[in-house]
Design a protein around this motif. Structure first.
Motif, PDB file in Angstrom:
ATOM      1  N   THR A 184      -0.923  -6.422  -4.042  1.00  0.00           N
ATOM      2  CA  THR A 184       0.199  -6.168  -3.146  1.00  0.00           C
ATOM      3  C   THR A 184       1.388  -5.585  -3.909  1.00  0.00           C
ATOM      4  N   GLY A 185       1.679  -6.143  -5.075  1.00  0.00           N
ATOM      5  CA  GLY A 185       2.756  -5.595  -5.900  1.00  0.00           C
ATOM      6  C   GLY A 185       2.453  -4.182  -6.360  1.00  0.00           C
ATOM      7  N   LEU A 186       1.207  -3.943  -6.739  1.00  0.00           N
ATOM      8  CA  LEU A 186       0.777  -2.613  -7.162  1.00  0.00           C
ATOM      9  C   LEU A 186       0.927  -1.599  -6.034  1.00  0.00           C
ATOM     10  N   ASN A 187       0.654  -2.022  -4.819  1.00  0.00           N
ATOM     11  CA  ASN A 187       0.721  -1.096  -3.695  1.00  0.00           C
ATOM     12  C   ASN A 187       2.149  -0.669  -3.383  1.00  0.00           C
ATOM     13  N   VAL A 188       3.130  -1.461  -3.791  1.00  0.00           N
ATOM     14  CA  VAL A 188       4.522  -1.041  -3.616  1.00  0.00           C
ATOM     15  C   VAL A 188       4.749   0.289  -4.346  1.00  0.00           C
ATOM     16  N   ILE A 189       4.179   0.406  -5.547  1.00  0.00           N
ATOM     17  CA  ILE A 189       4.329   1.629  -6.345  1.00  0.00           C
ATOM     18  C   ILE A 189       3.758   2.820  -5.605  1.00  0.00           C
ATOM     19  N   PHE A 190       2.523   2.683  -5.131  1.00  0.00           N
ATOM     20  CA  PHE A 190       1.880   3.816  -4.480  1.00  0.00           C
ATOM     21  C   PHE A 190       2.496   4.098  -3.106  1.00  0.00           C
ATOM     22  N   ALA A 191       2.961   3.048  -2.415  1.00  0.00           N
ATOM     23  CA  ALA A 191       3.618   3.259  -1.126  1.00  0.00           C
ATOM     24  C   ALA A 191       4.923   4.037  -1.294  1.00  0.00           C
ATOM     25  N   LEU A 192       5.608   3.842  -2.417  1.00  0.00           N
ATOM     26  CA  LEU A 192       6.819   4.617  -2.695  1.00  0.00           C
ATOM     27  C   LEU A 192       6.524   6.109  -2.683  1.00  0.00           C
ATOM     28  N   SER A 193       5.403   6.480  -3.304  1.00  0.00           N
ATOM     29  CA  SER A 193       5.033   7.890  -3.331  1.00  0.00           C
ATOM     30  C   SER A 193       4.724   8.396  -1.933  1.00  0.00           C
ATOM     31  N   THR A 194       3.962   7.607  -1.161  1.00  0.00           N
ATOM     32  CA  THR A 194       3.600   8.021   0.192  1.00  0.00           C
ATOM     33  C   THR A 194       4.831   8.286   1.054  1.00  0.00           C
ATOM     34  N   LEU A 195       5.844   7.456   0.924  1.00  0.00           N
ATOM     35  CA  LEU A 195       7.028   7.570   1.768  1.00  0.00           C
ATOM     36  C   LEU A 195       8.021   8.618   1.285  1.00  0.00           C
ATOM     37  N   THR A 196       7.970   8.964   0.007  1.00  0.00           N
ATOM     38  CA  THR A 196       9.016   9.806  -0.568  1.00  0.00           C
ATOM     39  C   THR A 196       8.975  11.240  -0.071  1.00  0.00           C
ATOM     40  N   LEU A 197       7.790  11.778   0.228  1.00  0.00           N
ATOM     41  CA  LEU A 197       7.724  13.176   0.653  1.00  0.00           C
ATOM     42  C   LEU A 197       8.601  13.424   1.878  1.00  0.00           C
ATOM     43  N   ALA A 198       8.412  12.642   2.940  1.00  0.00           N
ATOM     44  CA  ALA A 198       9.187  12.849   4.171  1.00  0.00           C
ATOM     45  C   ALA A 198      10.667  12.556   3.960  1.00  0.00           C
ATOM     46  N   ILE A 199      10.968  11.567   3.106  1.00  0.00           N
ATOM     47  CA  ILE A 199      12.362  11.207   2.851  1.00  0.00           C
ATOM     48  C   ILE A 199      13.058  12.285   2.015  1.00  0.00           C
TER      49      ILE A 199
ATOM     50  N   LEU B  75      -2.593 -18.425  -0.216  1.00  0.00           N
ATOM     51  CA  LEU B  75      -2.622 -16.964  -0.394  1.00  0.00           C
ATOM     52  C   LEU B  75      -1.765 -16.544  -1.580  1.00  0.00           C
ATOM     53  N   LEU B  76      -0.597 -17.132  -1.709  1.00  0.00           N
ATOM     54  CA  LEU B  76       0.311 -16.745  -2.792  1.00  0.00           C
ATOM     55  C   LEU B  76      -0.189 -17.196  -4.156  1.00  0.00           C
ATOM     56  N   ARG B  77      -1.175 -18.098  -4.182  1.00  0.00           N
ATOM     57  CA  ARG B  77      -1.782 -18.485  -5.459  1.00  0.00           C
ATOM     58  C   ARG B  77      -2.993 -17.623  -5.801  1.00  0.00           C
ATOM     59  N   ASP B  78      -3.341 -16.691  -4.933  1.00  0.00           N
ATOM     60  CA  ASP B  78      -4.440 -15.764  -5.210  1.00  0.00           C
ATOM     61  C   ASP B  78      -3.884 -14.629  -6.066  1.00  0.00           C
ATOM     62  N   ALA B  79      -4.041 -14.755  -7.379  1.00  0.00           N
ATOM     63  CA  ALA B  79      -3.390 -13.839  -8.320  1.00  0.00           C
ATOM     64  C   ALA B  79      -3.828 -12.388  -8.111  1.00  0.00           C
ATOM     65  N   ASN B  80      -5.097 -12.175  -7.825  1.00  0.00           N
ATOM     66  CA  ASN B  80      -5.570 -10.803  -7.638  1.00  0.00           C
ATOM     67  C   ASN B  80      -4.927 -10.144  -6.424  1.00  0.00           C
ATOM     68  N   PHE B  81      -4.822 -10.896  -5.346  1.00  0.00           N
ATOM     69  CA  PHE B  81      -4.218 -10.331  -4.141  1.00  0.00           C
ATOM     70  C   PHE B  81      -2.735 -10.066  -4.339  1.00  0.00           C
ATOM     71  N   VAL B  82      -2.030 -10.996  -4.957  1.00  0.00           N
ATOM     72  CA  VAL B  82      -0.600 -10.799  -5.215  1.00  0.00           C
ATOM     73  C   VAL B  82      -0.386  -9.578  -6.104  1.00  0.00           C
ATOM     74  N   ALA B  83      -1.237  -9.424  -7.130  1.00  0.00           N
ATOM     75  CA  ALA B  83      -1.128  -8.259  -8.009  1.00  0.00           C
ATOM     76  C   ALA B  83      -1.381  -6.964  -7.243  1.00  0.00           C
TER      77      ALA B  83
ATOM     78  N   ALA C  85      -1.779  -0.309 -14.373  1.00  0.00           N
ATOM     79  CA  ALA C  85      -1.922  -1.636 -13.765  1.00  0.00           C
ATOM     80  C   ALA C  85      -3.202  -1.732 -12.939  1.00  0.00           C
ATOM     81  N   THR C  86      -3.595  -0.643 -12.289  1.00  0.00           N
ATOM     82  CA  THR C  86      -4.834  -0.641 -11.507  1.00  0.00           C
ATOM     83  C   THR C  86      -6.045  -0.846 -12.419  1.00  0.00           C
ATOM     84  N   LEU C  87      -6.049  -0.206 -13.569  1.00  0.00           N
ATOM     85  CA  LEU C  87      -7.162  -0.364 -14.512  1.00  0.00           C
ATOM     86  C   LEU C  87      -7.232  -1.790 -15.049  1.00  0.00           C
ATOM     87  N   LEU C  88      -6.075  -2.420 -15.215  1.00  0.00           N
ATOM     88  CA  LEU C  88      -6.070  -3.823 -15.651  1.00  0.00           C
ATOM     89  C   LEU C  88      -6.605  -4.732 -14.538  1.00  0.00           C
TER      90      LEU C  88
END
Length: 428
Positions: free
Chosen positions: A239-254, A229-237, A413-416
């Motif tokens: 997951t890393g990309l989703n950290v960015i968007f998850a930050l936005s999702t969580l920030t409103l309530a925080i 799984l960790l060698r699946d470059a698209n999936f790892v990318a 990064a999503t467009l890439l």
């Protein structure tokens, strides 16, 4: 790390096999989404209490409580990885039911504990149950969709699950606010028991009424471990990309309570009004957004979400210097418009990101993939409060300026990543 033997080379993410049609269809889809809503009511009932519950019912100091709850959460960090293996071996349905029973037990325990060790054990059970649940529920939904005879996309089912989650948490929080108004010990304990009942009811409903006939485990004997799984470059990318968007999702309530009070000089009810408004908008706009984005590439939906979050951040940054001017009409217009943009972004992001992760995953390793994807949310949960508190202390607009820039990086990064994903992943 998985103990399963990994193949010599990583599976090509462009050649994900499709599960064959089941001999008997899955059933209980409405019950499944209803169970998500009921479990989310349970989350919402207790979420506003957090530390207040223990401060009210026990003599344990605040500093000690913070350490106990933090340690309980830290213990559960390996749970998503374990969940992925359990799901792929025993089925997502069984793991989801187990998670609900653990959560119910943890809230029953909270009624009786009053010493540090008891608080830690009960809280640890709740944290483990929560991570088990969120690391398996989306695999259960994907497996359910596999077993539907009529052709359908997981995006819509993920979207309705997200709507059920958001509305359920909002309803639970509203009920708690009304119930504990008198601040009595019995009211606090009643909320904990009600949360336990919600989780137990959700688990029983899935056990009795939901049947999943996904045949993803019958497509061969090959199993994919975490090393693969960790060698699946698209999936790892992704997951890393989703950290960015998850930050936005969580920030409103925080951020909203502190932002409204310290940056805008507003009363406490501003926060609850906007958060309830967000939940209402999710309920009203959820189905509309699902239909509007259905023809689009999933990556383009993520791009649109990132742009909407960027505008939300710009709006909040623009009104941050307006301390004491919350009564001004322009500030109210920006607050409402920005909340609407946030809600639209949230409705676009959650189902599309999860659908891409599910589509990338080899069917026999879907449990591992979607459980690992939850680590993007775990990382964001750790970063978001630190990022906001540090930047807000320096300047009230700074957290939103930085988050806007981060979202633009996410869009690029999503467009890439889009160039590397096949059509089957893009459209379902």
């Amino acid at each position: 790390m998985s103990t399963d033997p990994a193949p010599a080379t990583a599976p090509a993410p462009t050649a994900v096999p499709t599960a064959p049609a089941p001999s008997t269809p899955s059933r209980g889809g409405l019950v499944l989404i209803g169970a998500v809503a009921v479990a989310s009511v349970g989350n919402g009932l207790f979420l506003p209490l957090a530390l207040v519950y223990f401060l009210t019912l026990t003599d344990v100091p605040l500093a000690t409580l913070g350490v106990l709850l933090g340690a309980a959460s830290a213990v559960s960090l390996p749970i998503p990885a374990l969940t992925g293996m359990l799901v792929d071996r025993f089925s997502a349905r069984r793991v989801v039911i187990l998670s609900q029973l653990i959560l119910a037990a943890s809230y029953v325990a909270l009624v009786w504990v009053n010493e540090p060790i008891g608080i830690f054990v009960a809280s640890m059970l709740g944290s483990v149950g929560s991570r088990l649940y969120w690391s398996s529920i989306f695999t259960l939904i994907s497996d359910y969709v596999d077993g539907i005879v009529a052709a359908t996309r997981t995006d819509g089912w993920f979207a309705w699950a997200n709507i059920a989650r958001t509305v359920g948490i909002g309803v639970g929080g509203l009920i708690t606010g009304l119930v504990i108004a008198d601040g009595s010990d019995a009211a606090f304990r009643g909320v904990a028991m009600a949360a336990a009942a919600c989780f137990a009811a959700a688990g029983v409903a899935i056990a009795v009424a939901v049947r999943v006939t996904s045949s993803r485990h019958k497509q061969g004997e090959e199993r994919f471990g975490y090393r693969t799984l960790l060698r699946d470059a698209n999936f790892v990318a992704l997951t890393g990309l989703n950290v960015i968007f998850a930050l936005s999702t969580l920030t409103l309530a925080i951020a909203l309570p502190t932002f409204a009070r310290d940056a805008l000089g507003g009363p406490a009810w501003v926060t609850s009004t906007l958060l309830v408004g967000n939940a209402v908008l999710v309920l009203v706009l959820g189905g509309v957004i699902v239909r509007v984005v259905a023809p689009l590439r999933r990556t383009r939906v993520l791009v649109a979400a990132g742009c909407a979050w960027t505008l939300w951040c710009i709006g909040f940054a623009a009104i941050a210097p307006q301390e004491g001017m919350l009564s001004g009409p322009i500030v109210w217009v920006v607050l409402v418009a920005a909340t609407l943009l946030f809600t639209v972004a949230e409705l676009m992001h959650a189902p599309s990101s999860m659908a891409i992760a599910a589509a990338i995953a080899p069917p026999s390793a879907r449990g591992r993939y979607l459980a690992t994807f939850q680590y993007s949310w775990v990382i964001a949960e750790i970063i978001a409060p630190i990022l906001f508190a540090t930047l807000f202390a320096a300047d009230h607009a700074l957290p939103f300026v930085v988050l806007a820039a981060v979202n633009l990086v996410g869009v690029a990064a999503t467009l890439l990543l889009e160039r590397r994903l096949p059509a089957s992943v893009q459209h379902g």
